[in-house]
Write an enzyme that holds these catalytic residues in place. Structure first.
Site: not given
Length: 264
Positions: A58, A116, A176, A138, A60, A62-63
C-alpha cells in the site's frame, strides 16, 4: 509432491518498528515494502546480492519511501496496487493475479485487502517454506490489525477473513513490531484466554532477548487475535460491554473492538 520454494526470508528493521522483508535465493533478492532505502542498499552492498523486484502492499510513506532511491541504483520491476498513487509502480495489481519471480524461486497470488487503505493488497505464496507465507502489510498484525484510515469496518472484517481462511500453518509477514502492545489489548478483551496469557509470556521473553516477534502464523492468530475472533463468546461479551447492548453480528463486534483499540 508439490515443489517447495527454496527462498529464504529475512527482516531488515527500519525506522522505529518497521520491517522490510527480503526474499533471497541464489544471489538474488526481492524486497517487500521498503519505506527506507538505506537498509536495503546497505544489505545489497554488504552481500553482493542482486535486487530483482520490489513488492508493495500500500501507499503509506513508511512502506514506499525508499523505492525511488532504490530503483535509481537498482532498476527493477515494482509491483503494487493499481488503485493507489505510487509513482514507481511498473506492474499494477488489482487482486486475483498470479505473479512469478523465477529469480528467487517464488510465485504469489495477489489478494485485495481494503480497510487500512482502499487499495491495500497482499502477496500469498503457498509453496514458500514448509507452510506457505503471506506478506500482508498493515492489514493483519501479530495479535492485532491495522487502523481503518480509508475503508469501512465491514471491509476490514472481510479482508481479515480472507487471511484467516488461509491454511492454518501459513506464516504471516506483517510490517510492524506491534506485538507486545497488541497483546496487552488482546488480554483486556479476553483476560481469561489461556492462549493469550501464554503468548504474552512468550513474547516478553522474545523481546527481552532482542529478537523479532514476527512472522506469526494464522493458527496462532486464530487463537489469540481479537480481530479474528469476533464470533468468540468472550469477544462478543467484551463488545457488548463497550456498546451497552449485544452486537447484532460479527461485523458490529469487530467494529466495537476496533474502536476500543483506537483509544486503548
Amino acid at each position: 509432491m508439490i515443489k517447495k520454494s527454496a527462498v529464504e526470508i529475512i527482516a531488515l528493521p527500519a525506522f522505529t518498528d518497521n520491517y522490510i522483508w527480503v526474499l533471497r535465493h541464489a544471489g538474488q533478492v526481492a524486497v517487500v515494502d521498503p519505506g527506507d532505502a538505506t537498509p536495503v542498499r546497505e544489505y545489497l552492498a554488504q552481500t553482493g546480492e542482486r535486487l530483482c523486484a520490489v513488492l508493495v502492499t500500500h501507499y503509506h510513506p513508511d512502506h514506499i519511501g525508499g523505492i525511488a532511491e532504490i530503483i535509481a541504483h537498482h532498476p527493477v520491476p515494482v509491483y503494487g496496487p493499481a488503485s493507489e498513487n505510487i509513482a514507481e509502480v511498473s506492474h499494477s495489481l488489482r487482486g486475483g493475479e498470479h505473479i512469478q519471480l523465477p529469480e528467487i524461486d517464488c510465485e504469489f497470488d495477489v489478494i485485495t485487502l481494503p480497510g487500512h487503505t482502499l487499495g491495500h493488497i497482499a502477496y500469498y505464496g503457498s509453496d514458500i517454506g514448509e507452510a506457505g507465507a503471506v506478506f500482508c502489510g498493515d492489514t493483519l498484525f501479530a495479535a492485532g490489525c491495522g487502523r481503518l484510515f480509508e475503508g469501512t469496518p465491514a471491509q476490514m472484517y472481510d479482508s481479515l477473513n480472507k487471511l484467516a481462511v488461509l491454511p492454518a500453518p501459513t506464516f504471516v509477514y506483517c510490517t510492524h513490531e506491534y506485538t507486545q502492545a497488541n497483546l496487552r489489548f488482546a488480554l483486556a478483551v479476553e483476560p481469561d484466554n489461556p492462549a493469550i496469557q501464554q503468548r504474552c509470556k512468550d513474547v516478553a521473553a522474545i523481546r527481552a532477548a532482542g529478537r523479532f516477534t514476527v512472522p506469526t502464523r494464522i493458527d496462532l492468530e486464530l487463537e489469540t487475535n481479537p480481530f479474528l475472533r469476533s464470533d468468540a463468546p468472550a469477544v462478543r461479551a467484551a463488545a457488548a460491554a463497550r456498546l451497552g447492548y449485544s452486537p447484532r453480528d460479527a461485523v458490529e463486534t469487530f467494529t466495537a473492538i476496533r474502536e476500543w483499540k483506537n483509544h486503548f
